[in-house]
Design an enzyme around this catalytic site. Sequence first.
Site, PDB file in Angstrom:
ATOM      1  N   GLU A  77       0.859  -1.188   0.000  1.00  0.00           N
ATOM      2  CA  GLU A  77       0.000   0.000   0.000  1.00  0.00           C
ATOM      3  C   GLU A  77       0.895   1.238   0.000  1.00  0.00           C
ATOM      4  OE1 GLU A  77      -2.159   0.718   3.647  1.00  0.00           O
ATOM      5  OE2 GLU A  77      -3.707   1.860   2.606  1.00  0.00           O
ATOM      6  N   LYS A 181     -10.196   0.689  -1.349  1.00  0.00           N
ATOM      7  CA  LYS A 181     -10.187   0.510   0.110  1.00  0.00           C
ATOM      8  C   LYS A 181     -11.451   1.077   0.742  1.00  0.00           C
ATOM      9  CE  LYS A 181      -7.087   1.370   4.058  1.00  0.00           C
ATOM     10  NZ  LYS A 181      -5.873   2.162   4.439  1.00  0.00           N
ATOM     11  N   CYS A 214      -4.766  -3.183   4.049  1.00  0.00           N
ATOM     12  CA  CYS A 214      -4.381  -2.664   5.370  1.00  0.00           C
ATOM     13  C   CYS A 214      -5.496  -2.758   6.429  1.00  0.00           C
ATOM     14  CB  CYS A 214      -3.878  -1.232   5.206  1.00  0.00           C
ATOM     15  SG  CYS A 214      -2.895  -0.629   6.596  1.00  0.00           S
TER      16      CYS A 214
END
Length: 569
Positions: A77, A181, A214
Amino acid sequence: MWVFKLLSSVIVLVICCQLTFKVSAADEFSYIGAVAEYHPVLTGDNGTEIANENAKNFITMMAKAAEHNADIIVFPENGLTVGFTYSKENRTMYPSFSTFLPDDNAHVPCKNSETVVIEALQSLSCAAQNYSMYVVINLMEMKKCNASETESHGCPSDGLFFYNTNVVLDRNGTIISRYRKFNLFAEPGVDVTSTADVASFTTDFDVTFGHFICFDILFKEPALTLVKDYNITDIVYPTHWFSEMPYLTTLQVQASWSYANDVNFLASSFNNPSSGSGGSGIYAGKDGHLITYWPEYSSNALLVATVPKLINGERNVSLVSSTSALYYAFNDSEISTLVGLEVIPQRLFAQENLTLFTTSELDFVNGTTEISKEVCNREFCCSFHVNSNFANESVTETSKYYKYRIAVFNGIRLYPGIGTGGIQVCSIISCTDATLESCGTRFAVTDDVVAATVFHSIVISGNFSTDADMAQMPSSLTTDILPLNPSDFSYSAVDYENSTDRSIVYNLTSSTSNLLTFAIFGRNFSGDWKEEIVIEEPTESPTTGASAGVHVPYSSIAVAITFLVAMWQ
Ligand SMILES: *[C@@H]1O[C@H](CO)[C@@H](O)[C@H](O)[C@H]1NC(C)=O
Ligand SMILES: *[C@@H]1O[C@H](CO)[C@@H](O)[C@H](O)[C@H]1NC(C)=O
Ligand SMILES: *[C@@H]1O[C@H](CO)[C@@H](O)[C@H](O)[C@H]1NC(C)=O
Ligand SMILES: *[C@@H]1O[C@H](CO)[C@@H](O)[C@H](O)[C@H]1NC(C)=O
Ligand SMILES: *[C@@H]1O[C@H](CO)[C@@H](O)[C@H](O)[C@H]1NC(C)=O
Ligand SMILES: *[C@@H]1O[C@H](CO)[C@@H](O)[C@H](O)[C@H]1NC(C)=O
Ligand SMILES: *[C@@H]1O[C@H](CO)[C@@H](O)[C@H](O)[C@H]1NC(C)=O
Ligand SMILES: *[C@@H]1O[C@H](CO)[C@@H](O)[C@H](O)[C@H]1NC(C)=O
Ligand SMILES: *[C@@H]1O[C@H](CO)[C@@H](O)[C@H](O)[C@H]1NC(C)=O
Ligand SMILES: *[C@@H]1O[C@H](CO)[C@@H](O)[C@H](O)[C@H]1NC(C)=O
Ligand SMILES: *[C@@H]1O[C@H](CO)[C@@H](O)[C@H](O)[C@H]1NC(C)=O
Ligand SMILES: *[C@@H]1O[C@H](CO)[C@@H](O)[C@H](O)[C@H]1NC(C)=O
């Protein structure tokens, strides 16, 4: 149970170039996965230059991965388009650090004059072809919008949505999948989709991968949906994590999730130890860690492992041996992003606020101690059986050594400035002294720490809910900031037939002298992303008994604390 004993014998390979690349076939029992631990180029004249420099380094890593016949490589990321300042109000910098993506999933950016993607992604598309490798890249995506869009908060005034996006290229350099995300972690000015993308792609070696990013790993959507509703067995995971003790350091979370969902998990991390970021690994769920890497110091590295496929719920592990996993550290002439960086160890771990936990000191006396205890927090109770040995003779007036506490919590926690999360935890955690404030901190890497306590066995058990809004996992951490391998513990979760509870038992099965955390870590998704929460003190007082010691005093009057949580825009 089968595992790799790898950590102590990480191999650094220097191998010569090989010009043809072997590709894993659909009928093989495994494929070769690679993940990058990467410290990006963070500064440059402009976003284009930064992205191009990072792409060049990615290609260096792909060339190395190709020498080991990697079928798929994952980059971290924020590894490519990085270097801008997040701002909710002023996004004028964002477009030059972002890329448009084609709408269709059949576009080849390589040498394509029509392409809308940035140069960096075009080169990576060519490299994917050249090395015949699937490539997972995280970048900042921009997408034109207008007032008729129905996204969660409408089209911003600059006419663009900016997303934190994964892009997947196949061996032909074609963009075959993307994911935006959904659970942002302090990324002001970045947009989210109104519902979570559930993104997956099927490869020519007959494995279907899901992907997320994440902080997403702590939430239900889309991470658990991929596994529970789409039967995804393999996950690719770019991350830029900030480690927090005692439950949320980088590898600890990756290993827990891979184990709890029994999926193969390929995690690639942004490396920046000076801000508490780094830690990559490849995990084979309940069958163990294939390779893990905790970077105490800055590094650029490639991890490669033969990953056994899950076929009808089983891995054929006989063909995977420890020598098939490797760690390759790049030097400064191969990748130059560490040149001139001050060499400082990992620091600035965040620390969970344990004030409202119910805790109980484990007060070991010289020799062997057996402790059995039940500890509750907000009517949620956990049992602990600990058999340990404390070596008085190894401890002097000035020795540094970890002390331990039982810590139990049932409620909502705050990620300060970011959001909330519901958690249920039964744990043994380490402290650097007798105060609660010292729990979830560690001694400096340069300190001489005596391993005074050896845990021969630990049994933690509790009843957790089977509700779809709850999930539990085993979570452990050693002083090396590594999770325990599944060969060192057993974990069973058995649903009761007559109720909506399940019994979870988490056992430490091998003697361990370097423990920091041993926990059944549960999530309660109904406590997530609350805009305004009231966290009340638990009614239970801290457990007293043989081990009563110094505790942070609880007020006898219940006080309510109201937090206003900064939410995404
Ligand atoms: C970005 O910087 C590079 C290198 O300095 C330069 O060649 C290029 O023209 C710049 N691009 C833009 C859009 O300013
Ligand atoms: C927004 O940011 C840009 C670039 O960082 C800067 O040049 C500009 O002055 C800022 N605009 C406002 C209104 O602050
Ligand atoms: C393509 O791969 C070969 C090795 O097979 C390498 O020498 C060459 O530099 C690569 N070209 C590009 C554009 O990546
Ligand atoms: C607004 O966006 C939608 C969806 O992208 C598009 O179909 C439409 O043509 C756009 N309208 C205008 C006026 O740009
Ligand atoms: C790559 O392209 C070739 C030729 O166009 C095609 O036969 C092959 O199926 C493609 N492979 C993938 C994985 O899409
Ligand atoms: C997932 O697996 C279950 C059980 O084998 C099956 O019933 C279900 O149809 C599968 N779902 C998908 C989306 O493949
Ligand atoms: C496991 O893999 C080996 C090597 O490919 C193969 O010979 C063996 O039959 C496989 N075992 C099972 C149970 O599939
Ligand atoms: C860096 O690694 C490359 C490839 O192994 C090697 O050829 C080179 O000599 C190394 N450079 C230094 C300065 O160690
Ligand atoms: C920890 O939480 C307690 C109770 O919610 C609060 O009073 C205290 O300020 C918090 N401490 C820190 C360092 O955030
Ligand atoms: C601690 O136990 C060891 C072994 O049982 C013994 O040799 C030692 O004298 C004890 N130390 C103290 C301070 O009691
Ligand atoms: C954990 O240990 C206890 C006590 O030794 C034992 O009864 C139980 O079966 C173990 N559980 C698992 C899952 O191994
Ligand atoms: C449910 O079953 C468990 C184990 O079989 C038993 O201990 C418990 O008392 C039962 N609970 C109820 C409500 O019947």
